[in-house]
Motif scaffolding. Structure first.
Motif, PDB file in Angstrom:
ATOM      1  N   GLY A 216     123.513 -52.586 -58.153  1.00 48.44           N
ATOM      2  CA  GLY A 216     124.544 -51.832 -58.853  1.00 48.44           C
ATOM      3  C   GLY A 216     124.237 -51.803 -60.344  1.00 48.44           C
ATOM      4  N   PHE A 217     124.116 -50.600 -60.902  1.00 48.61           N
ATOM      5  CA  PHE A 217     123.754 -50.433 -62.315  1.00 48.61           C
ATOM      6  C   PHE A 217     124.723 -49.491 -63.022  1.00 48.61           C
ATOM      7  N   THR A 218     124.695 -49.542 -64.352  1.00 49.67           N
ATOM      8  CA  THR A 218     125.355 -48.526 -65.168  1.00 49.67           C
ATOM      9  C   THR A 218     124.242 -47.674 -65.792  1.00 49.67           C
ATOM     10  N   PRO A 219     124.565 -46.468 -66.308  1.00 52.87           N
ATOM     11  CA  PRO A 219     123.505 -45.534 -66.710  1.00 52.87           C
ATOM     12  C   PRO A 219     122.560 -46.040 -67.802  1.00 52.87           C
ATOM     13  N   ASP A 220     122.967 -47.037 -68.592  1.00 46.06           N
ATOM     14  CA  ASP A 220     122.053 -47.577 -69.612  1.00 46.06           C
ATOM     15  C   ASP A 220     120.805 -48.201 -68.982  1.00 46.06           C
ATOM     16  N   TYR A 221     120.870 -48.499 -67.677  1.00 51.66           N
ATOM     17  CA  TYR A 221     119.702 -49.066 -66.991  1.00 51.66           C
ATOM     18  C   TYR A 221     118.506 -48.113 -67.041  1.00 51.66           C
ATOM     19  N   PHE A 222     118.777 -46.803 -67.108  1.00 52.11           N
ATOM     20  CA  PHE A 222     117.675 -45.831 -67.174  1.00 52.11           C
ATOM     21  C   PHE A 222     116.849 -46.023 -68.441  1.00 52.11           C
ATOM     22  N   LYS A 223     117.541 -46.247 -69.540  1.00 57.67           N
ATOM     23  CA  LYS A 223     116.852 -46.434 -70.839  1.00 57.67           C
ATOM     24  C   LYS A 223     115.947 -47.672 -70.785  1.00 57.67           C
ATOM     25  N   HIS A 224     116.494 -48.773 -70.266  1.00 59.72           N
ATOM     26  CA  HIS A 224     115.679 -49.998 -70.127  1.00 59.72           C
ATOM     27  C   HIS A 224     114.473 -49.748 -69.223  1.00 59.72           C
ATOM     28  N   SER A 225     114.695 -48.999 -68.149  1.00 62.02           N
ATOM     29  CA  SER A 225     113.623 -48.752 -67.175  1.00 62.02           C
ATOM     30  C   SER A 225     112.512 -47.909 -67.785  1.00 62.02           C
ATOM     31  N   GLU A 226     112.880 -46.966 -68.650  1.00 63.74           N
ATOM     32  CA  GLU A 226     111.850 -46.138 -69.301  1.00 63.74           C
ATOM     33  C   GLU A 226     110.933 -47.000 -70.167  1.00 63.74           C
ATOM     34  N   THR A 227     111.531 -47.902 -70.930  1.00 61.91           N
ATOM     35  CA  THR A 227     110.745 -48.814 -71.766  1.00 61.91           C
ATOM     36  C   THR A 227     109.847 -49.694 -70.897  1.00 61.91           C
ATOM     37  N   SER A 228     110.447 -50.238 -69.847  1.00 60.60           N
ATOM     38  CA  SER A 228     109.718 -51.133 -68.939  1.00 60.60           C
ATOM     39  C   SER A 228     108.566 -50.399 -68.252  1.00 60.60           C
ATOM     40  N   PHE A 229     108.785 -49.129 -67.904  1.00 62.80           N
ATOM     41  CA  PHE A 229     107.762 -48.345 -67.206  1.00 62.80           C
ATOM     42  C   PHE A 229     106.556 -48.070 -68.116  1.00 62.80           C
ATOM     43  N   ILE A 230     106.830 -47.788 -69.387  1.00 61.25           N
ATOM     44  CA  ILE A 230     105.729 -47.576 -70.344  1.00 61.25           C
ATOM     45  C   ILE A 230     104.884 -48.847 -70.454  1.00 61.25           C
ATOM     46  N   ASN A 231     105.548 -50.001 -70.549  1.00 72.41           N
ATOM     47  CA  ASN A 231     104.820 -51.282 -70.607  1.00 72.41           C
ATOM     48  C   ASN A 231     104.005 -51.500 -69.328  1.00 72.41           C
ATOM     49  N   PHE A 232     104.613 -51.164 -68.201  1.00 70.42           N
ATOM     50  CA  PHE A 232     103.937 -51.304 -66.904  1.00 70.42           C
ATOM     51  C   PHE A 232     102.684 -50.420 -66.846  1.00 70.42           C
ATOM     52  N   LEU A 233     102.817 -49.168 -67.278  1.00 77.00           N
ATOM     53  CA  LEU A 233     101.674 -48.236 -67.228  1.00 77.00           C
ATOM     54  C   LEU A 233     100.543 -48.704 -68.141  1.00 77.00           C
ATOM     55  N   ASN A 234     100.911 -49.186 -69.317  1.00 76.20           N
ATOM     56  CA  ASN A 234      99.887 -49.697 -70.235  1.00 76.20           C
ATOM     57  C   ASN A 234      99.139 -50.885 -69.632  1.00 76.20           C
ATOM     58  N   ALA A 235      99.863 -51.728 -68.897  1.00 78.52           N
ATOM     59  CA  ALA A 235      99.260 -52.949 -68.340  1.00 78.52           C
ATOM     60  C   ALA A 235      98.478 -52.694 -67.051  1.00 78.52           C
ATOM     61  N   ASN A 251     114.118 -58.655 -63.761  1.00 77.40           N
ATOM     62  CA  ASN A 251     113.691 -59.976 -64.248  1.00 77.40           C
ATOM     63  C   ASN A 251     113.448 -59.965 -65.755  1.00 77.40           C
ATOM     64  N   GLU A 252     112.844 -58.889 -66.271  1.00 76.68           N
ATOM     65  CA  GLU A 252     112.616 -58.782 -67.720  1.00 76.68           C
ATOM     66  C   GLU A 252     113.938 -58.790 -68.481  1.00 76.68           C
ATOM     67  N   LEU A 253     114.914 -58.047 -67.974  1.00 75.10           N
ATOM     68  CA  LEU A 253     116.212 -57.932 -68.665  1.00 75.10           C
ATOM     69  C   LEU A 253     116.986 -59.250 -68.636  1.00 75.10           C
ATOM     70  N   ILE A 254     116.863 -59.970 -67.515  1.00 77.16           N
ATOM     71  CA  ILE A 254     117.552 -61.265 -67.404  1.00 77.16           C
ATOM     72  C   ILE A 254     116.885 -62.296 -68.314  1.00 77.16           C
ATOM     73  N   THR A 255     115.550 -62.352 -68.251  1.00 75.09           N
ATOM     74  CA  THR A 255     114.797 -63.350 -69.008  1.00 75.09           C
ATOM     75  C   THR A 255     114.990 -63.175 -70.511  1.00 75.09           C
ATOM     76  N   SER A 256     115.065 -61.916 -70.947  1.00 70.17           N
ATOM     77  CA  SER A 256     115.224 -61.663 -72.387  1.00 70.17           C
ATOM     78  C   SER A 256     116.676 -61.814 -72.850  1.00 70.17           C
ATOM     79  N   GLY A 257     117.596 -62.018 -71.892  1.00 69.17           N
ATOM     80  CA  GLY A 257     119.008 -62.154 -72.254  1.00 69.17           C
ATOM     81  C   GLY A 257     119.677 -60.817 -72.545  1.00 69.17           C
ATOM     82  N   THR A 258     119.000 -59.704 -72.228  1.00 70.78           N
ATOM     83  CA  THR A 258     119.562 -58.373 -72.495  1.00 70.78           C
ATOM     84  C   THR A 258     120.701 -58.054 -71.544  1.00 70.78           C
ATOM     85  N   SER A 259     120.521 -58.396 -70.286  1.00 62.97           N
ATOM     86  CA  SER A 259     121.497 -58.001 -69.254  1.00 62.97           C
ATOM     87  C   SER A 259     121.818 -59.177 -68.337  1.00 62.97           C
ATOM     88  N   THR A 260     122.943 -59.043 -67.641  1.00 58.84           N
ATOM     89  CA  THR A 260     123.290 -60.003 -66.588  1.00 58.84           C
ATOM     90  C   THR A 260     123.388 -59.247 -65.263  1.00 58.84           C
TER      91      THR A 260
END
Length: 300
Positions: A216-235, A251-260
């Motif tokens: 279950g997500f709210t729409p701000d999850y899309f913004k986080h996912s775009e950033t995460s996807f760019i990092n994923f593609l680079n790696a 896991n990235e969002l939880i570990t960084s304390g950004t989201s619960t």
């Protein structure tokens, strides 16, 4: 605002050899997905979004969407290999889809409310949609406070062999601290167990929460996912098989304390066709639920 149900169905055409073989497991040819959508409507969801591959749009519209459109508004979005952020090209030779969280990203232009993400071919059960629908309805206007349904591991096993599950680690308040993929989980001598990376047998408690890809997500999850996807593609530029999965971003969002991510308990039993031998068991389980009055004989 009623939440949206986002169904990941882009893999269906390849897995089933075209939609014509979308397996009818209910008494009138109902698919597992029909039961999920029926449960979602009664769980308070107000819109359906499917992510599919463009190549089976017409088939999907005729065979699938036509069933639901008088019951709930439906939208289609498409997951294609070349749908990438600016500056990225699909590497030559890549055939594998980019994974579940890439599929989720395809919904960003049509979903503006809290939303659930599910797999098309998993049977999630009535209680799980009721629990998730209630939680999502309370999330309107919030950000970075997500949730997932944590199935009790004992309710997700196959009688035909061992399974892989994302075992959830949680804190005292039932918030997710991580998801660890464990393979070869099975019930042996009455105990649920797997072998860890050190070759040690580990016993799992019957009610240990596992992820069955019901988020279950709210729409701000899309913004986080775009950033995460760019990092994923680079790696992963040189890797033609790497996939961008939902737990990676979570896991990235939880570990960084950004989201619960709140882990919601459900009494529902999950089932699916993991092995060919599971099929008849799924047919029998659905029939038992109809006999018990949980579902009508004909859904739509």
């Amino acid at each position: 605002m009623k939440p949206t149900l986002f169904v990941l169905a882009a893999g269906m055409g390849s897995r089933y050899g075209g939609l014509k073989q979308l397996d009818g497991l209910g008494p009138n040819g109902e698919t597992i997905m029909d039961y999920s959508i029926f449960d979602a409507i009664r769980g308070g969801f107000g819109k359906l979004v499917f992510v599919i591959r463009k190549s089976f749009e017409q088939d999907f519209a005729e065979k699938i969407i036509s069933k639901y459109k008088d019951h709930i508004p439906v939208e289609l979005v498409f997951q294609e290999l070349d749908n990438l952020p600016a500056g990225f090209k699909c590497p030559e030779g890549r055939e594998k889809p980019w994974g579940t969280n890439h599929a989720v990203l395809m919904g960003k232009d049509v979903i503006n409310e809290p939303f659930a993400v599910i797999n098309a071919d998993d049977f999630y059960g009535k209680d799980s949609f009721a629990v998730l629908g209630k939680e999502l309805s309370a999330m309107t206007g919030t950000e970075n406070q997500y949730c997932m349904v944590g199935y009790r591991v004992g309710n997700t096993l196959s009688e035909s062999g061992s399974v892989a599950r994302g075992v959830c680690e949680t804190n005292k308040e039932n918030f997710l601290t991580g998801v660890v993929e464990r393979t070869a989980i099975e019930r042996t001598d009455g105990e649920i167990q797997f072998t860890d990376e050190n070759g040690q047998k580990v016993i799992l408690h019957e009610n240990t929460p596992v992820s069955m890809n019901m988020w279950g997500f709210t729409p701000d999850y899309f913004k986080h996912s775009e950033t995460s996807f760019i990092n994923f593609l680079n790696a992963n530029q040189g890797n033609l098989k790497s996939e961008f999965f939902i737990p990676l971003t979570v896991n990235e969002l939880i570990t960084s304390g950004t989201s619960t991510v709140k882990v919601l308990d459900t009494t529902s039993k999950w089932f699916g066709v993991t092995y060919a031998d599971d099929r008849q068991g799924v047919v029998d389980k659905i029939q038992a639920l109809i006999t018990a009055g949980e579902y009508p004989n004909r859904l739509f």
